[in-house]
Design a protein around this motif. Structure first.
Motif, short mmCIF file in Angstrom:
data_model
loop_
_atom_site.label_atom_id
_atom_site.label_comp_id
_atom_site.label_asym_id
_atom_site.label_seq_id
_atom_site.Cartn_x
_atom_site.Cartn_y
_atom_site.Cartn_z
N VAL A 40 1.01 -1.37 0.23
CA VAL A 40 -0.04 0.11 0.02
C VAL A 40 1.54 1.44 -0.23
N ASP A 41 0.44 2.49 -1.08
CA ASP A 41 1.38 3.64 -0.68
C ASP A 41 1.79 4.16 0.46
N ASP A 42 2.77 4.72 0.82
CA ASP A 42 2.72 5.12 2.35
C ASP A 42 1.58 6.55 2.67
N GLN A 43 1.52 7.06 1.36
CA GLN A 43 0.05 7.93 1.55
C GLN A 43 -1.04 7.47 2.32
N LEU A 44 -1.38 6.22 1.80
CA LEU A 44 -2.75 5.55 2.24
C LEU A 44 -2.14 4.49 3.95
N TRP A 45 -0.89 4.70 4.08
CA TRP A 45 -0.41 3.74 5.05
C TRP A 45 -0.75 4.23 6.15
N ASN A 46 -0.01 5.76 6.41
CA ASN A 46 0.06 6.69 7.27
C ASN A 46 -1.19 7.46 7.45
N GLY A 47 -2.43 7.24 7.09
CA GLY A 47 -3.68 7.93 7.11
C GLY A 47 -4.45 6.04 7.76
N GLU A 48 -6.25 6.76 7.95
CA GLU A 48 -6.85 5.42 8.56
C GLU A 48 -6.84 4.78 7.91
N ILE A 49 -6.55 4.08 6.41
CA ILE A 49 -6.15 2.86 6.38
C ILE A 49 -5.68 1.75 6.24
N GLY A 50 -4.30 2.46 6.98
CA GLY A 50 -3.10 1.96 7.59
C GLY A 50 -3.84 1.64 8.96
N ASP A 51 -4.09 2.73 9.84
CA ASP A 51 -4.46 2.67 10.87
C ASP A 51 -5.49 1.14 11.15
N SER A 52 -6.53 1.50 10.27
CA SER A 52 -7.58 -0.04 10.61
C SER A 52 -6.49 -1.07 10.09
N ILE A 53 -5.58 -1.62 8.97
CA ILE A 53 -4.94 -2.34 8.53
C ILE A 53 -3.82 -2.85 10.31
N ARG A 54 -3.58 -2.02 10.88
CA ARG A 54 -1.97 -2.83 11.95
C ARG A 54 -3.57 -2.82 13.32
N ASN A 55 -4.88 -1.95 13.54
CA ASN A 55 -5.66 -2.88 14.62
C ASN A 55 -6.13 -4.43 13.85
N LYS A 56 -6.59 -4.40 13.06
CA LYS A 56 -6.66 -5.90 12.69
C LYS A 56 -6.07 -6.68 12.23
N PHE A 57 -4.89 -6.15 12.03
CA PHE A 57 -3.68 -7.42 11.69
C PHE A 57 -2.87 -7.13 12.80
N ALA A 58 -2.77 -6.39 13.94
CA ALA A 58 -1.56 -6.55 14.53
C ALA A 58 -2.47 -6.69 15.74
N ALA A 59 -3.64 -6.99 15.96
CA ALA A 59 -3.73 -6.75 17.11
C ALA A 59 -3.64 -7.91 18.12
N PRO A 60 -3.64 -7.70 19.46
CA PRO A 60 -2.79 -9.14 20.51
C PRO A 60 -3.46 -10.46 20.34
N VAL A 61 -3.05 -11.09 19.66
CA VAL A 61 -2.93 -12.07 20.76
C VAL A 61 -4.16 -13.07 21.94
N VAL A 62 -4.77 -13.61 21.39
CA VAL A 62 -5.88 -13.79 22.82
C VAL A 62 -4.81 -15.46 23.57
N GLY A 63 -4.92 -14.76 24.35
CA GLY A 63 -4.56 -15.96 25.29
C GLY A 63 -3.24 -15.98 25.55
#
Length: 324
Positions: A40-63
């Motif tokens: 993903v281009d840096d402009q999108l990564w450094n905005g709300e789209i990047g935040d959404s990706i990080r919040n979902k795919f780098a969320a804490p592992v359960v347990g």
């Protein structure tokens, strides 16, 4: 060279070229377990789209006792969609485009591989597509990482006879494990690692052992704590128990085609300082009139534990109960 010889030579070259093309194997994917490439281009990564990706795919592992990300994310701009950036087993490509799209391509650049294409006309539409499809993406990536871990494990396996004879099952256990204890209905295996150790438990109980009332999770905790007579510290009165301060996570699943309960949480030694994460599976095995229990837990106080638990999950999910 006459015409006949020329045509024969041309036919041979074409045949050789086709044969060579069919012999070429697809490029093999590389990379560490639980790592994804996000294109993903840096402009999108450094905005709300990047935040959404990080919040979902780098969320804490359960347990896990400490926060660790679900996946390790490597981000690259679209212009780098070539070379090493396409070697990953999991690639998520996000961009703005004239159409809204979510597609999954298998083995697009290498094998085995899942490539997820996400595009939208606006940032809000891209985020909406992510919101809708994240659970599916995570499940596909997780299953692929389990399969890759199982492939690695198969390269060197522990002799399966003791497990097979005692429990009528096949289970792919890496050769690094050693038998610490085995009784008529109980086995404990352990592998020493630089930062501590990982353990596997296999045991069985009567089919009616778990009481769903008043609480299934309470019954599973009681079951786990009952094996403290086998797993304990060096001092007296230090059995392994389920940590009391945190409620375990419980999920009903299918394992080897059978009803099963997956429990994740943390263990501790009573009256001692040792603790760590566990993953426990209770399989309802009606053919043998038993509850078959497989558990993995680790002790690694100074290191991350995500990938250690991933390996234990992969071992347990190689389970196959032999027909009676």
């Amino acid at each position: 060279m006459n015409k006949t010889h020329f045509l024969c030579l041309l036919f041979s070259l074409v045949l050789f070229s086709c044969t060579k093309k069919n012999d070429v194997s697809p490029r093999q994917t590389t990379g560490k377990i639980n790592t994804i490439s996000v294109i993903v281009d840096d402009q999108l990564w450094n905005g709300e789209i990047g935040d959404s990706i990080r919040n979902k795919f780098a969320a804490p592992v359960v347990g896990l006792p400490q926060e660790e990300p679900l996946f390790t994310i490597n981000q690259y701009p679209i212009k780098l969609l070539e070379g090493f950036a396409t070697d990953s087993r999991a690639i998520i490509i996000v961009k703005k485009d004239a159409i809204n799209k979510f597609e999954i391509h298998k083995n697009e650049y290498a094998s085995p591989q899942n490539v997820f294409h996400i595009s939208g006309k606006t940032g809000a539409e891209i985020i909406a597509i992510l919101e809708k499809n994240t659970p599916k993406i995570i499940q596909i990536i997780h299953d692929a990482e389990i399969a890759e871990t199982q492939r690695i494990i198969k390269q060197s396996l522990l002799n399966p006879k003791i497990i097979a004879n005692k429990f009528h099952i096949s289970l792919n256990v890496p050769s690094g494990y050693e038998y610490m204890l085995h009784k008529s209905k109980f086995i404990w295996m352990k592998k020493e690692i630089i930062s501590g150790n990982t353990s596997l438990l296999i045991y069985q109980l009567p089919l009616d052992y778990l009481k769903k009332d008043p609480s299934l999770i309470a019954s599973i905790v009681k079951m786990r704590d009952s094996i403290g007579e086998y797993i304990h510290g060096t001092e007296a009165n230090t059995p392994m128990i389920t940590e009391e301060g945190y409620a375990p996570y419980l999920l009903k699943i299918k394992l080897d085609g059978k009803e099963a309960y997956e429990t994740r949480g943390t263990w501790e030694l009573k009256n001692d300082f040792m603790s760590g994460p566990f993953i426990n599976y209770v399989i309802v095995d009606k053919a043998y009139s038993r509850l078959l229990v497989l558990e993995g837990f680790c002790y690694s106080p100074s290191k991350d534990k995500r990938d250690l638990m991933q390996e234990l999950e992969a071992i347990i999910k190689s389970l196959h109960v032999k027909r009676r």
